[in-house]
Scaffold this motif. Structure first.
Motif, PDB file in Angstrom:
ATOM      1  N   ILE A  19      10.152  89.229  15.848  1.00  0.00           N
ATOM      2  CA  ILE A  19      11.556  88.824  15.792  1.00  0.00           C
ATOM      3  C   ILE A  19      11.729  87.469  16.481  1.00  0.00           C
ATOM      4  N   ARG A  20      11.110  87.328  17.619  1.00  0.00           N
ATOM      5  CA  ARG A  20      11.197  86.066  18.350  1.00  0.00           C
ATOM      6  C   ARG A  20      10.615  84.907  17.539  1.00  0.00           C
ATOM      7  N   ASP A  21       9.504  85.172  16.854  1.00  0.00           N
ATOM      8  CA  ASP A  21       8.787  84.107  16.160  1.00  0.00           C
ATOM      9  C   ASP A  21       9.343  83.800  14.771  1.00  0.00           C
TER      10      ASP A  21
ATOM     11  N   VAL B 279       2.046 102.507   8.858  1.00  0.00           N
ATOM     12  CA  VAL B 279       2.244 101.092   8.549  1.00  0.00           C
ATOM     13  C   VAL B 279       3.189 100.514   9.592  1.00  0.00           C
ATOM     14  N   PRO B 280       2.826  99.442  10.274  1.00  0.00           N
ATOM     15  CA  PRO B 280       3.713  98.846  11.272  1.00  0.00           C
ATOM     16  C   PRO B 280       4.792  97.993  10.623  1.00  0.00           C
ATOM     17  N   SER B 281       5.695  97.478  11.430  1.00  0.00           N
ATOM     18  CA  SER B 281       6.675  96.497  10.920  1.00  0.00           C
ATOM     19  C   SER B 281       5.912  95.327  10.305  1.00  0.00           C
TER      20      SER B 281
ATOM     21  N   ALA C 227       3.019  93.968  12.739  1.00  0.00           N
ATOM     22  CA  ALA C 227       3.229  94.200  14.166  1.00  0.00           C
ATOM     23  C   ALA C 227       2.249  95.279  14.618  1.00  0.00           C
ATOM     24  N   ASN C 228       2.470  95.835  15.789  1.00  0.00           N
ATOM     25  CA  ASN C 228       1.559  96.853  16.322  1.00  0.00           C
ATOM     26  C   ASN C 228       2.291  98.158  16.630  1.00  0.00           C
TER      27      ASN C 228
ATOM     28  N   GLN D   7      -3.236  97.367  12.111  1.00  0.00           N
ATOM     29  CA  GLN D   7      -2.120  96.896  12.932  1.00  0.00           C
ATOM     30  C   GLN D   7      -2.399  95.489  13.454  1.00  0.00           C
ATOM     31  N   GLY D   8      -1.307  94.795  13.773  1.00  0.00           N
ATOM     32  CA  GLY D   8      -1.431  93.447  14.286  1.00  0.00           C
ATOM     33  C   GLY D   8      -1.575  93.416  15.794  1.00  0.00           C
ATOM     34  N   GLN D   9      -1.571  92.214  16.356  1.00  0.00           N
ATOM     35  CA  GLN D   9      -1.720  92.014  17.793  1.00  0.00           C
ATOM     36  C   GLN D   9      -0.370  91.851  18.493  1.00  0.00           C
ATOM     37  N   ARG D  10       0.679  91.549  17.703  1.00  0.00           N
ATOM     38  CA  ARG D  10       1.982  91.278  18.305  1.00  0.00           C
ATOM     39  C   ARG D  10       2.932  92.448  18.125  1.00  0.00           C
ATOM     40  N   SER D  11       3.916  92.545  19.024  1.00  0.00           N
ATOM     41  CA  SER D  11       4.916  93.599  18.943  1.00  0.00           C
ATOM     42  C   SER D  11       5.994  93.221  17.925  1.00  0.00           C
TER      43      SER D  11
END
Length: 446
Positions: free
Chosen positions: A361-363, A433-435, A422-423, A352-356
């Protein structure tokens, strides 16, 4: 389990009496029950109970499989005779064969896997009540025109035995509730769904929450339009992101590698995911639907690193594909009663990543958030990828409106090297698996 163990041993005895050199047997027993509600009415109530047996015999590098649902002594004898006769006429396969005695699993801890609960089976009335609860919660949302809701329960037992000395079995059960909500009419109709499944009933979320989520998702899709054609960042929502890792799993499956038909045929030891990302298979996770104490050939289950820090470490192998490739089985054989084993993975975890998801979406700026996909065109040799998609258009890091009837395209090998996780992977799923955000894909829309 005693009855199934007796059946598998009887099948082996019958195979030996019929002249088989080697054999393995499988016996399955299961019960399933489901209730479907549509437009406020009971649409379907089903219950099934069945026992199935399967036998594979091997004769000098030739094999044959037979199966039946009749477990009488006479049927077992006929099955064995038929299997031996078929094997004698089958094409030779130098890679077919059972595990050697030192390879097979000899002990395991079923209690640690928690694949069954010590609780009575839910009644049809219990299931109907849950389905109606999900339906009622969805219909409470203004704008929902129709709901289809379902609740189900299943329990399955399996036992396998082989002439190499292996004998073992286990059981698992499952609970599920799902709802599909509709909004709009005619060509403006949109739909979406929500569903949950668990081994333990106590782990199931409330049926009302499932129905409400289905309604929320359907209403968010109202007024969908085609997005713009071009090259944009694409964010695969957690609900569909696992399909990308599924394509990776298919490409490293030993059957595809042995046939020479994989877009990752030359990738062993190479980077297939971004640095820092790993892919782990662990069939021993407790309370997970894909867990198992041993594989379909009686080899012990074990955690393995498939991709480490982006580097592909190995193929997914059963005994036959391993022998063909000059490698050891990874304990990934799967099988049914009517066919020989084939390689298959279970309980896959992507780092998993560090960001939601909201952060991604924001980035991402302007692009496509995919929440559902239909159809697929995947070239197994090149990894060229094309799928129909729908979801939401994002501008300046904010979701603006729903979109549908578009196609995304790219090449899987290049796409997977650019994924940003994502996380938000859900802990209870077999494949976690996350987004996943991919910085640029071809989008065909309006």
């Amino acid at each position: 389990m005693t009855r199934l163990a007796t059946l598998t041993q009887a099948l082996l005895d019958a195979a030996k009496a019929a002249g088989a050199e080697q054999a393995d047997a499988m016996a399955l027993s299961g019960v399933s029950q489901s209730i479907d509600i549509r437009a406020g009415a009971l649409e379907q109530a089903e219950r099934s109970e069945a026992t199935e047996i399967g036998l594979r015999v091997l004769m000098g590098g030739r094999q044959a499989c037979v199966s039946a649902s009749d477990t009488s002594t006479a049927t077992l004898a006929r099955l064995a005779e038929r299997a031996v006769a078929m094997a004698r006429e089958a094409p030779a396969d130098p890679y077919a064969g059972l595990a050697s005695p030192e390879q097979i699993a000899t002990s395991w801890d079923l209690a640690a896997l928690e694949l069954v609960e010590d609780a009575p089976e839910p009644s049809a009335a219990d299931l109907e009540a849950m389905a109606r609860e999900a339906e009622a919660a969805a219909m409470e949302a203004a704008g929902i025109t129709q709901v289809e809701a379902s609740a189900g329960y299943g329990r399955r037992e399996v036992h396998m035995a082989a002439s190499n000395g292996f004998s073992g079995g286990y059981a698992r059960n499952s609970h599920s509730v799902s709802a599909v909500a509709f909004t709009g009419t005619g060509t403006g109709m949109e739909r979406d769904y929500a569903g949950e499944g668990r081994i333990f009933a106590a782990d199931m979320p409330a049926a009302a929450g499932i129905g409400a989520l289905a309604a929320e998702r359907a209403l968010a899709r109202a007024g969908a339009v085609q997005p713009k054609t071009g090259t944009y960042p694409v964010l695969f929502d957690e609900r569909v992101a696992s399909s990308l890792i599924g394509h990776l799993s298919s490409a490293i499956n030993g059957a595809a590698i042995a046939r020479g038909q994989s877009w990752l045929l030359d990738a062993l030891g190479q980077q297939v995911l971004p640095a820092g990302l790993s892919l782990v298979e662990d069939p021993l996770r407790p309370r997970i639907s894909g867990s198992r104490p041993f594989d379909g050939e009686g080899l012990p289950s074990a955690r393995r690193m498939v991709v480490e820090n982006g580097i592909l470490l190995g193929w997914t192998l059963d005994l036959a594909t391993g022998r063909k490739l000059g490698m050891a089985s990874t304990g990934n054989a799967a099988r049914g009663t009517s066919a020989p084993p084939t390689p298959s993975s279970s309980n896959i975890d992507l780092t998993q990543g560090q960001r939601s998801r909201a952060d991604l979406i924001r980035d991402m700026g302007t692009g496509l958030l995919i929440t559902s996909m239909i159809g697929s065109t995947i070239n197994p040799n090149t990894g060229d990828y094309s799928r129909g998609a729908s979801g939401f258009w994002v501008e300046n890091g904010e979701i603006k409106y729903p979109v549908n009837e578009c196609t995304i395209a790219g090449n899987l090998r290049e796409m997977l090297l650019r994924i940003i996780p994502a996380n938000d992977a859900r802990a209870h799923l077999s494949t976690r698996v996350p987004s996943l955000l991919i910085d640029g894909m071809t989008l065909a829309g309006a």
